[in-house]
Design a protein around this motif. Structure first.
Motif, PDB file in Angstrom:
ATOM      1  N   HIS A  30       3.074   6.099  -5.556  1.00 38.09           N
ATOM      2  CA  HIS A  30       2.839   6.517  -6.802  1.00 38.09           C
ATOM      3  C   HIS A  30       1.624   7.688  -7.136  1.00 38.09           C
ATOM      4  CE1 HIS A  30       4.744   3.608  -9.548  1.00 38.09           C
ATOM      5  NE2 HIS A  30       4.989   3.008  -8.411  1.00 38.09           N
ATOM      6  N   LEU A  31       0.782   7.439  -5.956  1.00 36.36           N
ATOM      7  CA  LEU A  31      -0.164   8.466  -6.084  1.00 36.36           C
ATOM      8  C   LEU A  31       0.344  10.077  -6.062  1.00 36.36           C
ATOM      9  CD1 LEU A  31      -3.461   8.759  -5.599  1.00 36.36           C
ATOM     10  CD2 LEU A  31      -3.104   9.206  -3.138  1.00 36.36           C
ATOM     11  N   TRP A  85      -6.446  -1.022  -5.785  1.00 38.07           N
ATOM     12  CA  TRP A  85      -5.654  -0.767  -6.668  1.00 38.07           C
ATOM     13  C   TRP A  85      -4.187  -1.325  -6.310  1.00 38.07           C
ATOM     14  CZ3 TRP A  85      -7.548  -0.704 -11.221  1.00 38.07           C
ATOM     15  CH2 TRP A  85      -8.705  -0.050 -11.463  1.00 38.07           C
ATOM     16  N   THR A  86      -4.181  -1.863  -5.025  1.00 34.08           N
ATOM     17  CA  THR A  86      -2.793  -2.446  -4.684  1.00 34.08           C
ATOM     18  C   THR A  86      -3.024  -4.093  -4.636  1.00 34.08           C
ATOM     19  OG1 THR A  86      -2.587  -0.650  -2.930  1.00 34.08           O
ATOM     20  CG2 THR A  86      -1.415  -2.490  -2.485  1.00 34.08           C
ATOM     21  N   LEU A  87      -3.939  -4.559  -4.108  1.00 38.43           N
ATOM     22  CA  LEU A  87      -3.766  -6.196  -4.081  1.00 38.43           C
ATOM     23  C   LEU A  87      -4.653  -6.846  -5.063  1.00 38.43           C
ATOM     24  CD1 LEU A  87      -4.933  -6.519  -0.236  1.00 38.43           C
ATOM     25  CD2 LEU A  87      -2.608  -6.315  -1.149  1.00 38.43           C
ATOM     26  N   PHE A 117     -11.575   6.035   0.448  1.00 38.59           N
ATOM     27  CA  PHE A 117     -10.405   6.140  -0.132  1.00 38.59           C
ATOM     28  C   PHE A 117      -9.725   4.788   0.040  1.00 38.59           C
ATOM     29  CE2 PHE A 117      -5.813   7.082   0.394  1.00 38.59           C
ATOM     30  CZ  PHE A 117      -5.613   7.319  -0.951  1.00 38.59           C
ATOM     31  N   PHE A 118      -9.744   4.509   1.176  1.00 46.00           N
ATOM     32  CA  PHE A 118      -9.116   3.132   1.643  1.00 46.00           C
ATOM     33  C   PHE A 118      -9.521   1.928   0.573  1.00 46.00           C
ATOM     34  CE2 PHE A 118      -8.126  -0.377   4.443  1.00 46.00           C
ATOM     35  CZ  PHE A 118      -6.812  -0.267   4.901  1.00 46.00           C
ATOM     36  N   LYS A 169       2.947  12.336 -13.097  1.00 52.39           N
ATOM     37  CA  LYS A 169       2.333  11.480 -13.956  1.00 52.39           C
ATOM     38  C   LYS A 169       2.834  11.373 -15.536  1.00 52.39           C
ATOM     39  CE  LYS A 169      -0.365  11.218 -10.622  1.00 52.39           C
ATOM     40  NZ  LYS A 169       0.207  10.160  -9.764  1.00 52.39           N
ATOM     41  N   THR A 205       1.952   1.822  -3.658  1.00 54.07           N
ATOM     42  CA  THR A 205       0.837   2.537  -4.296  1.00 54.07           C
ATOM     43  C   THR A 205       0.552   4.052  -4.068  1.00 54.07           C
ATOM     44  OG1 THR A 205      -0.721   1.242  -3.153  1.00 54.07           O
ATOM     45  CG2 THR A 205      -0.476   0.762  -5.316  1.00 54.07           C
ATOM     46  N   LEU A 225      -4.564   8.159 -11.060  1.00 49.53           N
ATOM     47  CA  LEU A 225      -3.406   8.566 -10.137  1.00 49.53           C
ATOM     48  C   LEU A 225      -2.432   7.505  -9.536  1.00 49.53           C
ATOM     49  CD1 LEU A 225      -4.989  11.530  -8.105  1.00 49.53           C
ATOM     50  CD2 LEU A 225      -3.901  11.672 -10.344  1.00 49.53           C
ATOM     51  N   PHE A 226      -3.042   6.599  -9.193  1.00 47.66           N
ATOM     52  CA  PHE A 226      -2.226   5.638  -8.674  1.00 47.66           C
ATOM     53  C   PHE A 226      -1.412   4.623  -9.804  1.00 47.66           C
ATOM     54  CE2 PHE A 226      -4.918   4.534  -4.724  1.00 47.66           C
ATOM     55  CZ  PHE A 226      -3.995   4.824  -3.675  1.00 47.66           C
ATOM     56  N   MET A 276       0.812  -1.292  -0.046  1.00 49.73           N
ATOM     57  CA  MET A 276      -0.078   0.051   0.194  1.00 49.73           C
ATOM     58  C   MET A 276       0.963   1.327  -0.044  1.00 49.73           C
ATOM     59  SD  MET A 276      -3.013  -1.211   2.644  1.00 49.73           S
ATOM     60  CE  MET A 276      -4.029   0.353   2.233  1.00 49.73           C
ATOM     61  N   TRP A 293      -7.802   2.541  -2.477  1.00 43.63           N
ATOM     62  CA  TRP A 293      -6.249   1.911  -2.332  1.00 43.63           C
ATOM     63  C   TRP A 293      -6.135   0.634  -2.370  1.00 43.63           C
ATOM     64  CZ3 TRP A 293      -3.786   4.343   3.073  1.00 43.63           C
ATOM     65  CH2 TRP A 293      -2.377   4.327   2.648  1.00 43.63           C
ATOM     66  N   ILE A 294      -6.870  -0.007  -1.442  1.00 43.21           N
ATOM     67  CA  ILE A 294      -6.810  -1.605  -1.341  1.00 43.21           C
ATOM     68  C   ILE A 294      -7.004  -2.147  -2.790  1.00 43.21           C
ATOM     69  CG2 ILE A 294      -7.782  -3.825  -0.622  1.00 43.21           C
ATOM     70  CD1 ILE A 294      -6.142  -2.658   1.427  1.00 43.21           C
TER      71      ILE A 294
END
Lengths: 177, 349
Positions: A37-38, B310-312, B303-304, A42, A34, B37-38, A31, B307-308
């Motif tokens: 990267h936020l 796009w991470t896992l 958001f969380f 870009k 990622t 963005l991620f 996490m 976040w998860i």
């Protein structure tokens, strides 16, 4: 055996402990990656509003040059069509008549000159083959269209406009030396 | 007095409905933007300033698509399913206490559509009815991918509801009430002198279990097996198009909003902000601050979720079942036993 790079990792099949099996710490690490990267710069360009800088000798859409007086350089010798590996160029030659000296530089000219932009591979061999410095590639990009016919560029699209001359000094190899 | 309460509740219900839809709509925008963005992209940025009108454009597009019903489908159920999904998603918002009571012409009003004694049970109930929307939709489509998505959804939700209930039970034991209002009220003050008196600090294990189960219940990544584009085309909504698909997708975002609200209420003190009572005493000002604080918490959890996502990577199906039955439920039971033991010991000390 000693490895040459020292990058290989020793793999083990040991049973993971309970803490390892929950994967909590790896998940948090992931996490954080990622999250980094936020806030990164870009890589996407907001395309229609911004464009990437092009190389000065970018090989894009072709142009048929005129000389300083506005006469077309092309003599319809057909060397570009012979050089073209994609067979994209066709032309029909015609003889210059009296009174057309302002329009065409030499006695022979191309009445029809067509490049199929869908066939063209933008290799630039036509530019190299041309003995009259008539055809050059530009840094313009061929406009998109949903009709195949629109990609066959005739003289009206290829010949240089006198009010919008295109600078080719960077592309003239004998001058650059 | 009863009339004014009725009017207040009526207005509040409409406002809650509007807020749920609005937040869900902008969650779709947020998801796309944050995903961009991620991944070092820009995300939607052409519809309006910073792409803020994107949800409108998406919604408009959904309405104008062809509304296709497969010939071999069970038509009534096919049409009913997205409705159930949306209805159950929206109903849960009724029990959430948005902020502390507000004072209107000398009378205090609870800012909560329905302060029912069994608040948490009600929400769990509606969450479990929510699976019917997906199940019926998947079954009525008469498509093997849809059916597999529906089967996955139902077994996944049933498995994770158990652990979720057990995790919540520990909180209920501590607060001694099922009403969300009481649970929030029990989280006022401070814990161990320096921490806010939030359940997350008293029930960290329970919180973790609840969080994981909330991901599974809302069918969000890494538990998005019912949709699972890479394996099942679109899972239970493969055959859906137009606004029926829109309702399914939208209900997912509403679920996300409501479950974020429930996480914030149950584990993060709801509208409580530590020490605020010392500086502000006017109930309406307190309510305004409480609402802002509560919303900040909700937005953080939305958001969380992203976040998860796009991470896992997604779980494999057997891993999902392993995690649910062999890890989360035993841990939740142990957590429950420890909580009970501590509560009894506290009486003796």
């Amino acid at each position: 055996m000693q490895s040459l790079t020292n990058r290989s990792k020793v793999v083990s099949n040991k049973q993971m402990s309970f803490a390892e099996r929950t994967y909590l710490i790896p998940i948090i690490k992931g996490m954080m990656i990622t999250l980094k990267h936020l806030f990164k710069k870009k890589v996407t360009l907001d395309y229609p509003k911004m464009t990437r800088p092009m190389a000065p000798v970018y090989r894009g859409k072709h142009i048929l040059k005129r000389d300083l007086n506005g006469a077309e350089n092309c003599t319809a010798c057909g060397l570009c069509a012979v050089a073209c590996p994609a067979e994209a160029i066709t032309m029909v030659a015609a003889e210059r008549k009296k009174g057309e000296e302002k329009l065409y530089k030499e006695e022979k000219y191309a009445a029809i000159y067509e490049i199929n932009m869908l066939r063209c591979i933008f290799c630039g061999l036509c530019e190299e083959a041309c003995p009259k410095e008539a055809i050059f590639l530009t840094d313009e990009i061929v406009k998109p269209s949903d009709l195949r016919e629109n990609f066959i560029y005739g003289k009206e699209l290829l010949v240089e406009k006198m009010d919008h001359r295109y600078d080719i000094t960077k592309r003239q190899k004998h001058l650059i030396k | 007095m009863t009339d004014s309460i009725l009017l207040f509740k009526f207005v509040l219900a409409i406002v809650t409905f509007a807020i749920s839809l609005g937040v869900a709509a902008y969650a779709t925008y947020g998801e796309r933007k944050i995903a961009g963005l991620f991944q070092d992209r820009l995300g939607p940025n052409n519809a309006g300033p910073w792409g803020l009108l994107q949800p409108l454009a998406d919604g408009g597009k959904m309405f104008f698509k062809e509304d296709f019903i497969p010939a071999a489908s069970e038509k009534f159920l096919f049409i009913l399913a997205p409705g159930i999904a949306m209805f159950t998603a929206l109903m849960t918002s009724a029990i959430i206490p948005w902020t502390s009571p507000i004072l209107i012409s000398g009378a205090l009003y609870q800012v909560q559509v329905a302060d029912i004694d069994i608040g948490i049970l009600y929400s769990l109930g509606f969450v479990s009815i929510g699976v019917y929307g997906i199940m019926i939709g998947g079954w009525a489509s008469n498509n093997k991918y849809s059916l597999m998505g529906a089967i996955r959804a139902s077994s996944q939700m049933i498995s994770y509801e158990l652990a979720m209930g057990l995790a919540l039970l520990a909180v209920i034991m501590m607060s001694g009430s099922l009403s969300l209002n009481d649970i929030v009220a029990a989280q006022k003050g401070s814990f161990l002198g320096f921490l806010p008196n939030w359940n997350v600090f008293k029930q960290p294990v329970g919180f973790l279990i609840f969080l994981i189960c909330a991901f599974a219940e809302t069918n969000r990544a890494p538990f998005d097996l019912p949709e699972c584009e890479t394996e099942l085309v679109g899972g239970y909504h493969t055959e859906y198009s137009s606004m029926k698909l829109g309702l399914f997708l939208f209900s997912e975002y509403i679920n996300m909003f409501i479950s974020s609200a429930i996480i914030a209420t149950v584990y993060f003190g709801g509208y409580n902000l530590p020490l605020i009572g010392r500086f502000v005493t006017d109930p309406n000002a307190l309510a305004a601050i409480g609402f802002a604080v509560f919303f900040a918490k909700i937005l953080f959890f939305i958001f969380f979720y992203m976040w998860i996502r796009w991470t896992l990577p997604r779980f494999r199906y057997d891993q999902l079942m392993h995690l649910g039955w062999k890890s989360l439920i035993p841990i939740a039971i142990i957590n429950l036993l420890v909580t009970g033991a501590v509560l009894i010991l506290k009486d003796y000390l």
